[in-house]
Write a protein that holds these residues in place. Structure first.
Motif, PDB file in Angstrom:
ATOM      1  N   ASP A  63       0.871  -1.161   0.000  1.00  0.00           N
ATOM      2  CA  ASP A  63       0.000   0.000   0.000  1.00  0.00           C
ATOM      3  C   ASP A  63       0.917   1.224   0.000  1.00  0.00           C
ATOM      4  OD1 ASP A  63      -2.345   1.430   0.013  1.00  0.00           O
ATOM      5  OD2 ASP A  63      -2.510   1.449   2.194  1.00  0.00           O
ATOM      6  N   LEU A  64       1.119   1.807  -1.185  1.00  0.00           N
ATOM      7  CA  LEU A  64       2.062   2.914  -1.328  1.00  0.00           C
ATOM      8  C   LEU A  64       1.582   4.150  -0.590  1.00  0.00           C
ATOM      9  CD1 LEU A  64       2.987   2.735  -5.116  1.00  0.00           C
ATOM     10  CD2 LEU A  64       4.293   1.881  -3.177  1.00  0.00           C
ATOM     11  N   ARG A  65       2.518   4.797   0.098  1.00  0.00           N
ATOM     12  CA  ARG A  65       2.275   6.085   0.735  1.00  0.00           C
ATOM     13  C   ARG A  65       2.944   7.166  -0.102  1.00  0.00           C
ATOM     14  NH1 ARG A  65       4.411   2.654   4.699  1.00  0.00           N
ATOM     15  NH2 ARG A  65       6.411   3.666   4.446  1.00  0.00           N
ATOM     16  N   ILE A  68       3.463  13.749  -7.445  1.00  0.00           N
ATOM     17  CA  ILE A  68       3.996  12.941  -6.347  1.00  0.00           C
ATOM     18  C   ILE A  68       2.853  12.502  -5.429  1.00  0.00           C
ATOM     19  CG2 ILE A  68       5.423  13.010  -4.259  1.00  0.00           C
ATOM     20  CD1 ILE A  68       7.326  14.892  -5.871  1.00  0.00           C
ATOM     21  N   ASN A  69       1.928  13.407  -5.130  1.00  0.00           N
ATOM     22  CA  ASN A  69       0.801  13.067  -4.250  1.00  0.00           C
ATOM     23  C   ASN A  69      -0.167  12.072  -4.885  1.00  0.00           C
ATOM     24  OD1 ASN A  69       1.394  14.521  -1.885  1.00  0.00           O
ATOM     25  ND2 ASN A  69       0.777  16.415  -2.884  1.00  0.00           N
ATOM     26  N   ALA A  70      -0.167  11.964  -6.211  1.00  0.00           N
ATOM     27  CA  ALA A  70      -1.053  11.016  -6.890  1.00  0.00           C
ATOM     28  C   ALA A  70      -0.491   9.599  -6.879  1.00  0.00           C
ATOM     29  CB  ALA A  70      -1.287  11.455  -8.335  1.00  0.00           C
ATOM     30  N   ARG A  71       0.764   9.425  -6.521  1.00  0.00           N
ATOM     31  CA  ARG A  71       1.409   8.112  -6.533  1.00  0.00           C
ATOM     32  C   ARG A  71       1.238   7.418  -5.192  1.00  0.00           C
ATOM     33  NH1 ARG A  71       1.308   9.877 -11.203  1.00  0.00           N
ATOM     34  NH2 ARG A  71       3.076   9.761 -12.607  1.00  0.00           N
ATOM     35  N   HIS A  72       0.030   6.989  -4.917  1.00  0.00           N
ATOM     36  CA  HIS A  72      -0.235   6.241  -3.689  1.00  0.00           C
ATOM     37  C   HIS A  72      -1.335   5.237  -3.963  1.00  0.00           C
ATOM     38  CE1 HIS A  72      -4.058   8.249  -2.778  1.00  0.00           C
ATOM     39  NE2 HIS A  72      -3.493   9.314  -3.302  1.00  0.00           N
ATOM     40  N   GLY A  73      -1.547   4.345  -3.028  1.00  0.00           N
ATOM     41  CA  GLY A  73      -2.589   3.333  -3.176  1.00  0.00           C
ATOM     42  C   GLY A  73      -2.000   1.939  -3.301  1.00  0.00           C
ATOM     43  N   GLU A  74      -2.884   0.996  -3.502  1.00  0.00           N
ATOM     44  CA  GLU A  74      -2.468  -0.405  -3.564  1.00  0.00           C
ATOM     45  C   GLU A  74      -1.771  -0.708  -4.887  1.00  0.00           C
ATOM     46  OE1 GLU A  74      -4.570  -4.324  -2.031  1.00  0.00           O
ATOM     47  OE2 GLU A  74      -5.451  -3.585  -3.899  1.00  0.00           O
ATOM     48  N   LEU A 116       9.066   4.542  -7.936  1.00  0.00           N
ATOM     49  CA  LEU A 116       8.702   3.996  -6.641  1.00  0.00           C
ATOM     50  C   LEU A 116       9.811   4.338  -5.655  1.00  0.00           C
ATOM     51  CD1 LEU A 116       7.416   0.424  -7.577  1.00  0.00           C
ATOM     52  CD2 LEU A 116       6.066   2.407  -6.903  1.00  0.00           C
ATOM     53  N   ALA A 117       9.500   5.212  -4.713  1.00  0.00           N
ATOM     54  CA  ALA A 117      10.487   5.623  -3.713  1.00  0.00           C
ATOM     55  C   ALA A 117      10.515   4.605  -2.579  1.00  0.00           C
ATOM     56  CB  ALA A 117      10.138   7.005  -3.174  1.00  0.00           C
ATOM     57  N   SER A 118      11.707   4.382  -2.040  1.00  0.00           N
ATOM     58  CA  SER A 118      11.846   3.387  -0.972  1.00  0.00           C
ATOM     59  C   SER A 118      11.091   3.796   0.284  1.00  0.00           C
ATOM     60  CB  SER A 118      13.319   3.162  -0.646  1.00  0.00           C
ATOM     61  OG  SER A 118      13.905   4.353  -0.178  1.00  0.00           O
ATOM     62  N   ASP A 119      10.894   5.100   0.506  1.00  0.00           N
ATOM     63  CA  ASP A 119      10.177   5.539   1.710  1.00  0.00           C
ATOM     64  C   ASP A 119       8.657   5.560   1.517  1.00  0.00           C
ATOM     65  OD1 ASP A 119      10.231   7.757   0.015  1.00  0.00           O
ATOM     66  OD2 ASP A 119      10.240   9.173   1.686  1.00  0.00           O
ATOM     67  N   SER A 120       8.182   5.070   0.374  1.00  0.00           N
ATOM     68  CA  SER A 120       6.742   5.016   0.155  1.00  0.00           C
ATOM     69  C   SER A 120       6.149   3.666   0.570  1.00  0.00           C
ATOM     70  CB  SER A 120       6.409   5.297  -1.317  1.00  0.00           C
ATOM     71  OG  SER A 120       6.914   4.276  -2.140  1.00  0.00           O
ATOM     72  N   MET A 121       7.008   2.786   1.090  1.00  0.00           N
ATOM     73  CA  MET A 121       6.555   1.464   1.542  1.00  0.00           C
ATOM     74  C   MET A 121       7.432   1.011   2.705  1.00  0.00           C
ATOM     75  SD  MET A 121       7.984  -0.774  -1.687  1.00  0.00           S
ATOM     76  CE  MET A 121       7.604   0.443  -2.928  1.00  0.00           C
ATOM     77  N   ASP A 122       7.039  -0.079   3.343  1.00  0.00           N
ATOM     78  CA  ASP A 122       7.832  -0.630   4.447  1.00  0.00           C
ATOM     79  C   ASP A 122       9.169  -1.148   3.930  1.00  0.00           C
ATOM     80  OD1 ASP A 122       5.746  -0.153   6.204  1.00  0.00           O
ATOM     81  OD2 ASP A 122       4.907  -2.171   5.961  1.00  0.00           O
ATOM     82  N   ALA A 123      10.169  -1.182   4.801  1.00  0.00           N
ATOM     83  CA  ALA A 123      11.513  -1.632   4.416  1.00  0.00           C
ATOM     84  C   ALA A 123      11.494  -3.077   3.908  1.00  0.00           C
ATOM     85  CB  ALA A 123      12.463  -1.506   5.599  1.00  0.00           C
TER      86      ALA A 123
END
Length: 138
Positions: free
Chosen positions: A7-9, A60-66, A112-119
């Protein structure tokens, strides 16, 4: 079959980097010694930088969700299915995926940024995409 999902943040690092780069360009425009007759030009350039910064923040704000990685190098994101084209470009802070729509021939680049998901999710995705050549993610 789903091989990986997340689930991308919204990436705060990408937002800050975008603001920093646009701020540097705006500062250069403002600090350059412009002749008085060039005022309309530097106002136009400064306006373009500000509008591009706003556009960048919205993207950037549009790049979120499953997001889901499927078999056969397919990705399900924002309600559409995409094919991953070529080898992803990877850095420690993120990866760039070249996508082609399955239903329509639309092409898109997805950062896909590494901080947009869990490690753990980030490590698993990198491992899967590095271990498999394009078109053979299974």
């Amino acid at each position: 079959m789903v091989l990986w999902q997340s689930d991308l943040r919204v990436s705060w690092r990408s937002q800050w980097l975008s603001l920093l780069l646009h701020g540097v360009v705006a500062a250069i425009i403002l600090l350059m010694p412009w002749p008085l007759s060039y005022t309309p030009l530097w106002l136009l350039l400064l306006s373009l930088v500000v509008f591009d910064c706003v556009r960048s923040q919205r993207r950037i704000n549009a790049r979120h969700g499953e997001i889901k990685l499927l078999m056969d190098s397919r990705l399900r994101w924002q309600g559409k299915e995409w094919a991953i084209v070529g080898q992803p470009w990877m850095l420690r802070s993120g990866m760039m995926l070249r996508l082609r729509g399955i239903e329509e021939p639309k092409r898109q680049h997805l950062w896909l940024a590494s901080d947009s998901m869990d490690a753990r999710e980030w490590r698993d995705l990198r491992r899967m995409l590095l271990a498999s050549p394009p078109g053979a993610v299974e």
